[in-house]
Design a protein around this motif. Sequence first.
Motif, PDB file in Angstrom:
ATOM      1  N   VAL A  84       0.811  -1.210   0.000  1.00  0.00           N
ATOM      2  CA  VAL A  84       0.000   0.000   0.000  1.00  0.00           C
ATOM      3  C   VAL A  84       0.848   1.266   0.000  1.00  0.00           C
ATOM      4  O   VAL A  84       0.440   2.315  -0.505  1.00  0.00           O
ATOM      5  CB  VAL A  84      -0.971  -0.008   1.201  1.00  0.00           C
ATOM      6  N   TYR A  85       2.054   1.169   0.529  1.00  0.00           N
ATOM      7  CA  TYR A  85       2.927   2.336   0.689  1.00  0.00           C
ATOM      8  C   TYR A  85       3.806   2.593  -0.525  1.00  0.00           C
ATOM      9  O   TYR A  85       4.612   3.529  -0.529  1.00  0.00           O
ATOM     10  CB  TYR A  85       3.830   2.132   1.912  1.00  0.00           C
ATOM     11  N   MET A 206      -0.308  -5.259   4.756  1.00  0.00           N
ATOM     12  CA  MET A 206       0.468  -4.148   4.212  1.00  0.00           C
ATOM     13  C   MET A 206       1.067  -4.483   2.847  1.00  0.00           C
ATOM     14  O   MET A 206       1.199  -3.624   1.979  1.00  0.00           O
ATOM     15  CB  MET A 206       1.582  -3.772   5.197  1.00  0.00           C
ATOM     16  N   ILE A 238       7.710   2.901   9.285  1.00  0.00           N
ATOM     17  CA  ILE A 238       6.488   3.673   9.502  1.00  0.00           C
ATOM     18  C   ILE A 238       6.342   3.911  10.997  1.00  0.00           C
ATOM     19  O   ILE A 238       6.228   2.952  11.768  1.00  0.00           O
ATOM     20  CB  ILE A 238       5.260   2.922   8.961  1.00  0.00           C
ATOM     21  N   LEU A 266       9.023   6.082   5.597  1.00  0.00           N
ATOM     22  CA  LEU A 266       7.863   6.068   4.709  1.00  0.00           C
ATOM     23  C   LEU A 266       7.764   7.345   3.873  1.00  0.00           C
ATOM     24  O   LEU A 266       7.876   8.452   4.386  1.00  0.00           O
ATOM     25  CB  LEU A 266       6.580   5.922   5.537  1.00  0.00           C
ATOM     26  N   VAL A 268       5.170   9.236   1.083  1.00  0.00           N
ATOM     27  CA  VAL A 268       3.792   9.199   0.565  1.00  0.00           C
ATOM     28  C   VAL A 268       3.572  10.295  -0.475  1.00  0.00           C
ATOM     29  O   VAL A 268       2.773  11.204  -0.285  1.00  0.00           O
ATOM     30  CB  VAL A 268       2.756   9.311   1.709  1.00  0.00           C
ATOM     31  N   VAL A 272      -0.195   8.388  -3.275  1.00  0.00           N
ATOM     32  CA  VAL A 272       0.109   7.440  -2.199  1.00  0.00           C
ATOM     33  C   VAL A 272      -0.397   7.966  -0.856  1.00  0.00           C
ATOM     34  O   VAL A 272      -0.805   7.194   0.016  1.00  0.00           O
ATOM     35  CB  VAL A 272       1.622   7.158  -2.121  1.00  0.00           C
ATOM     36  N   ARG A 273      -0.380   9.269  -0.683  1.00  0.00           N
ATOM     37  CA  ARG A 273      -0.818   9.861   0.579  1.00  0.00           C
ATOM     38  C   ARG A 273      -2.224   9.404   0.961  1.00  0.00           C
ATOM     39  O   ARG A 273      -2.451   8.873   2.063  1.00  0.00           O
ATOM     40  CB  ARG A 273      -0.780  11.390   0.483  1.00  0.00           C
ATOM     41  N   PHE A 276      -2.587   5.520   1.442  1.00  0.00           N
ATOM     42  CA  PHE A 276      -2.053   5.064   2.720  1.00  0.00           C
ATOM     43  C   PHE A 276      -2.979   5.451   3.873  1.00  0.00           C
ATOM     44  O   PHE A 276      -3.221   4.658   4.790  1.00  0.00           O
ATOM     45  CB  PHE A 276      -0.653   5.634   2.955  1.00  0.00           C
ATOM     46  N   LYS A 277      -3.506   6.662   3.828  1.00  0.00           N
ATOM     47  CA  LYS A 277      -4.412   7.106   4.896  1.00  0.00           C
ATOM     48  C   LYS A 277      -5.664   6.234   4.953  1.00  0.00           C
ATOM     49  O   LYS A 277      -6.132   5.853   6.039  1.00  0.00           O
ATOM     50  CB  LYS A 277      -4.792   8.569   4.681  1.00  0.00           C
ATOM     51  N   TRP A 279      -5.947   3.147   3.941  1.00  0.00           N
ATOM     52  CA  TRP A 279      -5.537   1.822   4.439  1.00  0.00           C
ATOM     53  C   TRP A 279      -5.317   1.856   5.947  1.00  0.00           C
ATOM     54  O   TRP A 279      -5.763   0.960   6.678  1.00  0.00           O
ATOM     55  CB  TRP A 279      -4.251   1.402   3.710  1.00  0.00           C
TER      56      TRP A 279
END
Length: 362
Positions: A84-85, A206, A238, A266, A268, A272-273, A276-277, A279
């Motif tokens: 996810v990251y 993840m 993270i 990490l 983002v 991706v920001r 990730f949030k 997730w």
Amino acid sequence: MEPKTNKHPQSHRGRGALTNASGRFEAFARVPTDDGWDSLDDLPPLKTEIVSEAARHIITRNTSPDVGFDRSINPYRGCEHGCVYCFARPTHAYMGLSPGLDFETRLFAKPNAAKLLRGELSKPGYKAKPIAIGTNTDPYQPLEKTQRIMRSLLEVLAEFRHPVLITTKSAMVARDLDILSDMAKDRLAHVTMSVTTLDRKLARVMEPRASTPARRLSAMAALHEAGIPVGVAASPMIPALNDQELEAILTAGHKAGATSANYIVLRVPLEVRDLFKQWLFEHYPDRYRHVLSLLRSMRGGADYDARWGVRMTGTGPYADVLAKRFKLAVKKLGLKTSRPSLRTSAFRGQADPHRQMDLFGG
């Protein structure tokens, strides 16, 4: 503000991203809507689609001061591992696709990669320097089992006696022990295994389709026993999620044969920001605010700082503590913070008579 998330539909199981929002270059945005009838749960599981891409060149050059190489190869676009990251997710927007679920389900393979590499290495005046593979998407993701593009690239690199740096989180790398061990005898190969966590449950949510932590460590041990130098990357770290495992990851890597280590905080960027949030809020709602607060403390108050020199490690007190912990751990374990140098003098270019004889079995 917490992100808005719909119920995680059955069709998304086994994937990292929770949404498939349109890329930043699209004129129209797709927004999933729950109609209250749980209709999303009726959808079949997302299947991986593979498209052959007729690439025009295969070696990509870069001038970034943050990485220790100036050229790389990406056999694939997108990555089924579904981390996810992954900072490479935004590149799918250039294909008119989503950095979300599209990135891990709609993949592009470059079947002519080995042919292109042979041609580029044969050009007059080409100077050999280590080629990095796996810096964008993983060359040993599941579709490599059938596509075998990474294998074909290694065959060309071995023929030309060209140095290669491999980064992966897949145990499939052990499949190519025969080629890599031969190259390692001439100091032409190095493998870095990315180990994000030793917690199998965390790894599953993840990085859903990557090798388990135990299998990665086993692959490292196999590489080490075959004489191939290996390193361990505790990345990404993270805050308040996996950074407490830093020393344990480095220790496990050292026991598996790693002689070098690194870590990255990490990152983002762009889409991706939000991915990730979403997730984080879905899987770890109790840590959501704490994780983001610590992350921002390392990014000058922002979610991300793209400046060279700080984007990999962050700044501020929390980042300083993480750096000190890493420094103490590698010192205690006797690990190096840089990879062993690879040999370039063995390169067999266009006019090398030995390589020409090898082509005919001489």
